[in-house]
Design a protein around this motif. Sequence first.
Motif, short mmCIF file in Angstrom:
data_model
loop_
_atom_site.label_atom_id
_atom_site.label_comp_id
_atom_site.label_asym_id
_atom_site.label_seq_id
_atom_site.Cartn_x
_atom_site.Cartn_y
_atom_site.Cartn_z
N SER A 6 -2.55 -14.75 18.33
CA SER A 6 -3.70 -14.41 17.49
C SER A 6 -4.71 -15.54 17.56
CB SER A 6 -3.28 -14.20 16.04
OG SER A 6 -2.28 -13.20 15.92
N GLU A 7 -5.98 -15.16 17.54
CA GLU A 7 -7.04 -16.16 17.48
C GLU A 7 -8.21 -15.56 16.75
OE1 GLU A 7 -8.14 -17.13 21.45
OE2 GLU A 7 -8.79 -15.10 21.97
N GLY A 8 -9.07 -16.42 16.17
CA GLY A 8 -10.18 -15.90 15.40
C GLY A 8 -11.21 -16.95 15.04
N TRP A 9 -12.25 -16.46 14.34
CA TRP A 9 -13.37 -17.30 13.92
C TRP A 9 -13.94 -16.70 12.65
CZ3 TRP A 9 -18.38 -15.56 13.25
CH2 TRP A 9 -19.37 -16.53 13.05
N ASN A 10 -14.44 -17.55 11.75
CA ASN A 10 -15.12 -17.03 10.57
C ASN A 10 -16.45 -17.73 10.37
OD1 ASN A 10 -14.63 -19.49 9.22
ND2 ASN A 10 -12.77 -18.72 8.26
N THR A 11 -17.24 -17.24 9.43
CA THR A 11 -18.59 -17.74 9.24
C THR A 11 -18.64 -19.11 8.57
OG1 THR A 11 -18.70 -16.36 7.25
CG2 THR A 11 -19.73 -15.49 9.25
N ALA A 59 6.77 -19.53 14.16
CA ALA A 59 5.33 -19.44 14.38
C ALA A 59 4.71 -20.82 14.24
CB ALA A 59 4.69 -18.48 13.38
N LEU A 60 3.67 -21.04 15.03
CA LEU A 60 2.87 -22.25 14.97
C LEU A 60 1.42 -21.82 14.79
CD1 LEU A 60 2.83 -25.36 15.22
CD2 LEU A 60 2.42 -25.05 17.67
N ALA A 61 0.82 -22.24 13.68
CA ALA A 61 -0.55 -21.83 13.36
C ALA A 61 -1.41 -23.07 13.17
CB ALA A 61 -0.57 -20.97 12.09
N GLY A 62 -2.69 -22.91 13.49
CA GLY A 62 -3.61 -24.03 13.32
C GLY A 62 -5.03 -23.53 13.15
N ARG A 63 -5.87 -24.40 12.60
CA ARG A 63 -7.29 -24.08 12.51
C ARG A 63 -8.10 -25.37 12.66
NH1 ARG A 63 -9.17 -22.65 6.36
NH2 ARG A 63 -8.53 -24.59 5.34
N TYR A 64 -9.34 -25.22 13.16
CA TYR A 64 -10.16 -26.37 13.51
C TYR A 64 -11.61 -26.07 13.15
CZ TYR A 64 -12.56 -29.80 16.46
OH TYR A 64 -13.38 -30.81 16.92
N GLN A 65 -12.26 -27.02 12.51
CA GLN A 65 -13.67 -26.91 12.16
C GLN A 65 -14.45 -27.99 12.91
OE1 GLN A 65 -14.98 -27.62 8.07
NE2 GLN A 65 -16.10 -25.68 8.13
N LEU A 85 -12.26 -22.20 13.49
CA LEU A 85 -11.55 -21.56 14.58
C LEU A 85 -10.07 -21.60 14.24
CD1 LEU A 85 -13.33 -23.35 17.57
CD2 LEU A 85 -13.85 -21.07 16.69
N PHE A 86 -9.37 -20.47 14.38
CA PHE A 86 -7.97 -20.47 14.00
C PHE A 86 -7.16 -19.66 15.02
CE2 PHE A 86 -10.41 -17.39 11.57
CZ PHE A 86 -9.74 -16.20 11.78
N GLY A 87 -5.88 -19.99 15.09
CA GLY A 87 -5.00 -19.30 16.02
C GLY A 87 -3.55 -19.43 15.61
N GLU A 88 -2.72 -18.55 16.17
CA GLU A 88 -1.29 -18.56 15.84
C GLU A 88 -0.49 -18.03 17.02
OE1 GLU A 88 0.91 -17.39 11.87
OE2 GLU A 88 0.69 -15.61 13.12
N ILE A 89 0.64 -18.66 17.27
CA ILE A 89 1.61 -18.19 18.25
C ILE A 89 2.89 -17.86 17.49
CG2 ILE A 89 2.94 -18.72 20.33
CD1 ILE A 89 0.82 -20.78 21.04
N MET A 90 3.34 -16.61 17.58
CA MET A 90 4.54 -16.18 16.86
C MET A 90 5.58 -15.67 17.85
SD MET A 90 4.94 -13.12 14.02
CE MET A 90 3.78 -13.90 12.89
N HIS A 91 6.82 -16.11 17.64
CA HIS A 91 7.94 -15.67 18.47
C HIS A 91 8.97 -15.00 17.57
CE1 HIS A 91 11.65 -16.11 20.92
NE2 HIS A 91 10.82 -15.95 21.92
N LYS A 92 9.36 -13.77 17.92
CA LYS A 92 10.15 -12.97 16.98
C LYS A 92 11.34 -12.32 17.67
CE LYS A 92 9.05 -9.82 13.16
NZ LYS A 92 7.98 -9.00 12.57
N ASP A 93 12.52 -12.52 17.09
CA ASP A 93 13.75 -11.77 17.40
C ASP A 93 14.43 -12.10 18.73
OD1 ASP A 93 13.78 -10.32 15.03
OD2 ASP A 93 12.51 -8.77 15.84
N LYS A 94 13.80 -12.87 19.60
CA LYS A 94 14.40 -13.09 20.91
C LYS A 94 15.47 -14.17 20.89
CE LYS A 94 12.15 -9.95 23.15
NZ LYS A 94 12.84 -8.79 23.70
N LEU A 95 15.28 -15.23 20.12
CA LEU A 95 16.30 -16.27 20.02
C LEU A 95 17.49 -15.78 19.19
CD1 LEU A 95 14.14 -19.48 19.49
CD2 LEU A 95 15.28 -18.71 21.57
N ALA A 96 17.20 -15.03 18.14
CA ALA A 96 18.24 -14.45 17.29
C ALA A 96 17.64 -13.28 16.55
CB ALA A 96 18.80 -15.48 16.31
#
Length: 303
Positions: free
Chosen positions: A74-79, A100-106, A83-94
């Motif tokens: 996921s990635e995005g932008w607001n007014t 998930a690792l999320a971050g945002r930057y101004q 700037l923000f984004g997220e990487i999510m990993h689900k169900d594959k390891l267990a």
Amino acid sequence: MGEQKVPSYPELGKLARDLFRRGYHPGIWQIETKTLTSSGIELLSSGFANHDNTKVNGMLQSKYKMEDQGLTLSEGWNTDKWLFGEIMHKDKLAEGLTLALAGRYQPAFNELEGKFKVGFVQEKFHILADTGLHSQPILNASLVVAQDEFLGGVGCEFDISNVNFSGWKVALGYAKEPATVHAELRNGGSWLASLFYKVNDQIDAAVEIARAAILRTARNEENPEGQQEEVEVGGNTTVSLGMIYHVDENALIRAKVNSAKELGLGYEQKFGEGITASISAVLDFGSFSSGNHRFGVGVALQC
């Protein structure tokens, strides 16, 4: 991932909470759009303008799922120029494990924030945890356990840098159609109790009693030179009643009233495929002639 048996802590009491809050957008003109491209990218955008000022706020977001790898990007932008984004990993390891690792930057202020999230759900419990990736991180953790229709949850906020608890919460619930009961206590001063009841296929009803603690900052009398602390000096208790009446499969009416003498009304209508419009109002009967009456309009488009 198999069927989720246990809700996460933020999902406890969601049916009643949504009945009182979703569909009401007082004082706001709002539009939302959602579409799925041929390449599988989900695009979302939203914008709203407040009646009290001329500022328009908006957000753009894209989401792409890689099912074989269990990844969602996921990635995005607001007014506000975040700037923000997220990487999510689900169900594959267990089975039931989400990382998930999320971050945002101004860029304008060179502000960077990050957060690491973990979720693990099984048949009888659901664990959530996240922590900030900066100099003064706060660890948020919660656990919900289930036994038949009964639910119990605990949560806490832990200040890692100062090694102390900064908040806690406990909840109890019962969920079995047609009723859902939820009760929660936060930090010993704020509490909430709600009941959601599906009367029939057309009518949903709910009642909520909530007390919000009023805090002020003061020094500990036993240690006047120490750090200031928040102390409770009172609280307000509010009783709310609400309902949703489904006129037909394309239209519904919302209504709610509370002990603060506020009346909320809303109407939602679907027009064909992918177009939903709603109008709502919250009227202040405490001082009707000069009260803070707020009206709102929302439009949602999906294709």
